[in-house]
Design a protein around this motif. Structure first.
Motif, PDB file in Angstrom:
ATOM      1  N   PRO A  59       0.800  -1.233   0.000  1.00  0.00           N
ATOM      2  CA  PRO A  59       0.000   0.000   0.000  1.00  0.00           C
ATOM      3  C   PRO A  59       0.827   1.274   0.000  1.00  0.00           C
ATOM      4  CG  PRO A  59       0.002  -1.009   2.180  1.00  0.00           C
ATOM      5  CD  PRO A  59       0.620  -2.015   1.245  1.00  0.00           C
ATOM      6  N   ALA A  60       2.084   1.202   0.447  1.00  0.00           N
ATOM      7  CA  ALA A  60       2.916   2.406   0.492  1.00  0.00           C
ATOM      8  C   ALA A  60       3.832   2.534  -0.712  1.00  0.00           C
ATOM      9  CB  ALA A  60       3.743   2.428   1.782  1.00  0.00           C
ATOM     10  N   ALA A  61       3.732   1.621  -1.691  1.00  0.00           N
ATOM     11  CA  ALA A  61       4.622   1.655  -2.852  1.00  0.00           C
ATOM     12  C   ALA A  61       4.451   2.959  -3.626  1.00  0.00           C
ATOM     13  CB  ALA A  61       4.340   0.459  -3.761  1.00  0.00           C
ATOM     14  N   GLY A  62       5.536   3.680  -3.816  1.00  0.00           N
ATOM     15  CA  GLY A  62       5.506   4.912  -4.588  1.00  0.00           C
ATOM     16  C   GLY A  62       4.968   6.116  -3.857  1.00  0.00           C
ATOM     17  N   VAL A  63       4.573   5.944  -2.596  1.00  0.00           N
ATOM     18  CA  VAL A  63       3.999   7.048  -1.834  1.00  0.00           C
ATOM     19  C   VAL A  63       5.126   7.871  -1.197  1.00  0.00           C
ATOM     20  CG1 VAL A  63       2.507   7.678   0.110  1.00  0.00           C
ATOM     21  CG2 VAL A  63       1.906   5.742  -1.357  1.00  0.00           C
ATOM     22  N   PRO A  64       5.111   9.195  -1.362  1.00  0.00           N
ATOM     23  CA  PRO A  64       6.143  10.025  -0.730  1.00  0.00           C
ATOM     24  C   PRO A  64       6.155   9.821   0.778  1.00  0.00           C
ATOM     25  CG  PRO A  64       4.873  11.304  -2.308  1.00  0.00           C
ATOM     26  CD  PRO A  64       4.171   9.981  -2.168  1.00  0.00           C
ATOM     27  N   GLY A  65       7.334   9.970   1.364  1.00  0.00           N
ATOM     28  CA  GLY A  65       7.502   9.724   2.788  1.00  0.00           C
ATOM     29  C   GLY A  65       6.542  10.502   3.659  1.00  0.00           C
ATOM     30  N   ALA A  66       6.259  11.740   3.281  1.00  0.00           N
ATOM     31  CA  ALA A  66       5.394  12.585   4.103  1.00  0.00           C
ATOM     32  C   ALA A  66       3.969  12.056   4.157  1.00  0.00           C
ATOM     33  CB  ALA A  66       5.392  14.011   3.560  1.00  0.00           C
ATOM     34  N   LEU A  82      -0.226   4.351   7.227  1.00  0.00           N
ATOM     35  CA  LEU A  82       0.001   3.511   8.393  1.00  0.00           C
ATOM     36  C   LEU A  82      -1.065   3.761   9.454  1.00  0.00           C
ATOM     37  CD1 LEU A  82       1.547   1.522  10.109  1.00  0.00           C
ATOM     38  CD2 LEU A  82       3.096   3.365  10.771  1.00  0.00           C
ATOM     39  N   ALA A  83      -1.369   5.033   9.712  1.00  0.00           N
ATOM     40  CA  ALA A  83      -2.332   5.369  10.762  1.00  0.00           C
ATOM     41  C   ALA A  83      -3.724   4.845  10.431  1.00  0.00           C
ATOM     42  CB  ALA A  83      -2.363   6.882  10.972  1.00  0.00           C
ATOM     43  N   THR A  84      -4.132   4.962   9.174  1.00  0.00           N
ATOM     44  CA  THR A  84      -5.475   4.506   8.815  1.00  0.00           C
ATOM     45  C   THR A  84      -5.567   2.982   8.817  1.00  0.00           C
ATOM     46  OG1 THR A  84      -4.876   4.736   6.476  1.00  0.00           O
ATOM     47  CG2 THR A  84      -6.085   6.549   7.475  1.00  0.00           C
ATOM     48  N   VAL A  85      -4.520   2.300   8.369  1.00  0.00           N
ATOM     49  CA  VAL A  85      -4.531   0.844   8.390  1.00  0.00           C
ATOM     50  C   VAL A  85      -4.517   0.346   9.839  1.00  0.00           C
ATOM     51  CG1 VAL A  85      -3.200  -1.224   7.840  1.00  0.00           C
ATOM     52  CG2 VAL A  85      -3.494   0.554   6.118  1.00  0.00           C
ATOM     53  N   ASP A 115       8.650  -1.589   2.866  1.00  0.00           N
ATOM     54  CA  ASP A 115       9.025  -0.526   3.793  1.00  0.00           C
ATOM     55  C   ASP A 115       9.080  -1.114   5.199  1.00  0.00           C
ATOM     56  OD1 ASP A 115       9.000   1.605   5.642  1.00  0.00           O
ATOM     57  OD2 ASP A 115       7.976   2.927   4.243  1.00  0.00           O
ATOM     58  N   MET A 116      10.307  -1.361   5.693  1.00  0.00           N
ATOM     59  CA  MET A 116      10.454  -2.054   6.965  1.00  0.00           C
ATOM     60  C   MET A 116       9.990  -1.212   8.151  1.00  0.00           C
ATOM     61  SD  MET A 116      11.366  -5.181   6.550  1.00  0.00           S
ATOM     62  CE  MET A 116      10.211  -5.135   5.183  1.00  0.00           C
ATOM     63  N   ASP A 117      10.086   0.099   8.053  1.00  0.00           N
ATOM     64  CA  ASP A 117       9.554   0.931   9.128  1.00  0.00           C
ATOM     65  C   ASP A 117       8.054   0.710   9.269  1.00  0.00           C
ATOM     66  OD1 ASP A 117      11.987   2.040   9.805  1.00  0.00           O
ATOM     67  OD2 ASP A 117      11.767   3.764   8.467  1.00  0.00           O
ATOM     68  N   LEU A 118       7.358   0.676   8.134  1.00  0.00           N
ATOM     69  CA  LEU A 118       5.913   0.449   8.162  1.00  0.00           C
ATOM     70  C   LEU A 118       5.607  -0.954   8.675  1.00  0.00           C
ATOM     71  CD1 LEU A 118       3.454   1.449   5.323  1.00  0.00           C
ATOM     72  CD2 LEU A 118       3.166  -0.657   6.605  1.00  0.00           C
ATOM     73  N   VAL A 119       6.353  -1.954   8.187  1.00  0.00           N
ATOM     74  CA  VAL A 119       6.094  -3.342   8.560  1.00  0.00           C
ATOM     75  C   VAL A 119       6.273  -3.546  10.062  1.00  0.00           C
ATOM     76  CG1 VAL A 119       6.978  -5.696   8.369  1.00  0.00           C
ATOM     77  CG2 VAL A 119       6.597  -4.342   6.309  1.00  0.00           C
ATOM     78  N   PHE A 120       7.386  -3.072  10.595  1.00  0.00           N
ATOM     79  CA  PHE A 120       7.670  -3.320  12.003  1.00  0.00           C
ATOM     80  C   PHE A 120       6.791  -2.472  12.918  1.00  0.00           C
ATOM     81  CE2 PHE A 120      11.296  -5.538  10.365  1.00  0.00           C
ATOM     82  CZ  PHE A 120      11.575  -6.502  11.337  1.00  0.00           C
ATOM     83  N   SER A 121       6.248  -1.390  12.402  1.00  0.00           N
ATOM     84  CA  SER A 121       5.311  -0.596  13.195  1.00  0.00           C
ATOM     85  C   SER A 121       3.917  -1.207  13.196  1.00  0.00           C
ATOM     86  CB  SER A 121       5.220   0.835  12.635  1.00  0.00           C
ATOM     87  OG  SER A 121       6.451   1.495  12.773  1.00  0.00           O
ATOM     88  N   PHE A 122       3.628  -2.016  12.189  1.00  0.00           N
ATOM     89  CA  PHE A 122       2.269  -2.527  11.981  1.00  0.00           C
ATOM     90  C   PHE A 122       2.068  -3.939  12.508  1.00  0.00           C
ATOM     91  CE2 PHE A 122      -0.086  -5.385   9.166  1.00  0.00           C
ATOM     92  CZ  PHE A 122      -1.380  -4.893   9.296  1.00  0.00           C
ATOM     93  N   ASP A 139      15.730  -2.846  20.260  1.00  0.00           N
ATOM     94  CA  ASP A 139      16.024  -1.881  19.209  1.00  0.00           C
ATOM     95  C   ASP A 139      14.997  -1.896  18.097  1.00  0.00           C
ATOM     96  OD1 ASP A 139      18.405  -0.988  20.391  1.00  0.00           O
ATOM     97  OD2 ASP A 139      19.489  -2.719  19.617  1.00  0.00           O
ATOM     98  N   VAL A 140      14.051  -2.834  18.153  1.00  0.00           N
ATOM     99  CA  VAL A 140      13.019  -2.883  17.130  1.00  0.00           C
ATOM    100  C   VAL A 140      12.133  -1.658  17.276  1.00  0.00           C
ATOM    101  CG1 VAL A 140      11.030  -4.167  16.263  1.00  0.00           C
ATOM    102  CG2 VAL A 140      13.046  -5.389  17.057  1.00  0.00           C
ATOM    103  N   PRO A 141      11.770  -0.981  16.166  1.00  0.00           N
ATOM    104  CA  PRO A 141      10.950   0.206  16.251  1.00  0.00           C
ATOM    105  C   PRO A 141       9.694  -0.037  17.079  1.00  0.00           C
ATOM    106  CG  PRO A 141      11.675  -0.122  13.995  1.00  0.00           C
ATOM    107  CD  PRO A 141      12.076  -1.331  14.771  1.00  0.00           C
ATOM    108  N   SER A 142       9.352   0.908  17.907  1.00  0.00           N
ATOM    109  CA  SER A 142       8.154   0.791  18.730  1.00  0.00           C
ATOM    110  C   SER A 142       6.920   0.820  17.867  1.00  0.00           C
ATOM    111  CB  SER A 142       8.105   1.955  19.727  1.00  0.00           C
ATOM    112  OG  SER A 142       6.899   1.939  20.449  1.00  0.00           O
TER     113      SER A 142
END
Length: 292
Positions: free
Chosen positions: A200-207, A213-216, A231-238, A283-286
């Motif tokens: 879902p985040a493919a090609g989406v600007p970082g901002a 992420l918040a809506t999912v 996107d590992m930041d998104l994956v590990f946050s989700f 150290d895993v993202p919260s």
């Protein structure tokens, strides 16, 4: 075509739908695969993949390009039949069912590339999706806004997916991140029990990724969400559970902390992207909003 949005529209009860889904209420397990194999000639794209997805899961599928992730999703949704194995939705074998029958039973997906009507507005697209779920999409000549229930549900979806300010703009004019949100909103409009999100985040600007992420993360707890994402930041946050696919097979499965610490996963996929996590699970993202 337009659909007036009544002020103070209430949120309809989650799970109300014209199509009954009795099997999905009988067990905590909503989706399973049993030894799924997909061959393309001599190439084995998925090799005896077995998964178990529970109600309310936040489950991520990760792996390098060519690992078989999208091929697996295509088999789950009926886009392509498996060469061997079974797909079971809420206790019912759906291996031979057509994609639209699986949607009616609550198994819904999004795609890597947006599948949207560029000339319609988000409000119009959502009205069509809601009417279609209710079996009324054939009344194409009747303005959707005449039905207060459809209009109220569209209003709620627009707000939930941060699209209210873009409701009456043509989809072709939306920022790319908003188009991705619209596609997820259209999937959610089908009242899924299992929602499959393919990058879902493919090609989406970082901002704009934070909105996705918040809506999912804010989806109802009873909906199982299976995410494919690089996107590992998104994956590990989700994710609460992660499955790693390599060369069409399941390499391992576990919690984000276990996956981050697994030397096999680092060797074949995560590599230097996990450099900040090498100190261990602390150290895993919260998680931003981890469910359960």
């Amino acid at each position: 075509m337009s659909a007036p949005r009544p002020a103070g529209a209430g949120r309809p009860p989650w799970g109300s739908s014209k199509v009954a889904k009795p099997h999905l209420l009988d067990s905590d397990v909503v989706l399973q695969t049993h030894d799924l194999v997909k061959r393309f000639g001599g190439i084995v794209a998925t090799d005896k993949v077995s998964l178990t997805i529970h109600r309310g899961a936040r489950h991520a599928l990760i792996g390098p390009n060519g690992a078989g992730k999208t091929t697996l999703i295509n088999q789950l949704t009926g886009v392509m039949p498996p060469s061997e194995g079974r797909v079971v939705l809420g206790g019912r074998d759906i291996t031979a069912l057509a994609p639209h029958r699986r949607v009616a039973l609550g198994l819904v997906r999004t795609f890597q590339i947006n599948q949207l009507f560029a000339s319609l507005t988000p409000l119009q697209s959502l009205a069509l999706a809601v009417a279609g779920r209710q079996g009324r999409a054939h009344r194409w000549w009747s303005p959707m806004g005449r039905d207060a229930q459809i209009a109220a549900e569209c209003e709620q979806l627009l707000a939930q997916f941060r699209l209210s300010d873009f409701a009456d703009r043509r989809t072709a004019e939306l920022p790319y991140g908003k188009r991705r949100l619209l596609e997820i909103a259209l999937a959610v409009a089908q009242k899924p029990s299992v929602l499959l999100l393919d990058e879902p985040a493919a090609g989406v600007p970082g901002a704009e990724r934070a909105d996705i992420l918040a809506t999912v993360a804010a989806l109802p707890d009873e909906v199982a969400v299976v995410l494919i994402e690089h996107d590992m930041d998104l994956v590990f946050s989700f994710a609460r559970t992660m499955t790693v696919l390599v060369n069409g097979s399941v390499l391992t499965e576990g919690t984000p902390e276990q996956i981050a610490a697994d030397p096999k996963v680092r060797a074949v996929y995560l590599g230097d992207s996990m450099a900040g996590m090498r100190g261990g699970s602390e150290d895993v993202p919260s998680p931003v909003a981890r469910h359960g």
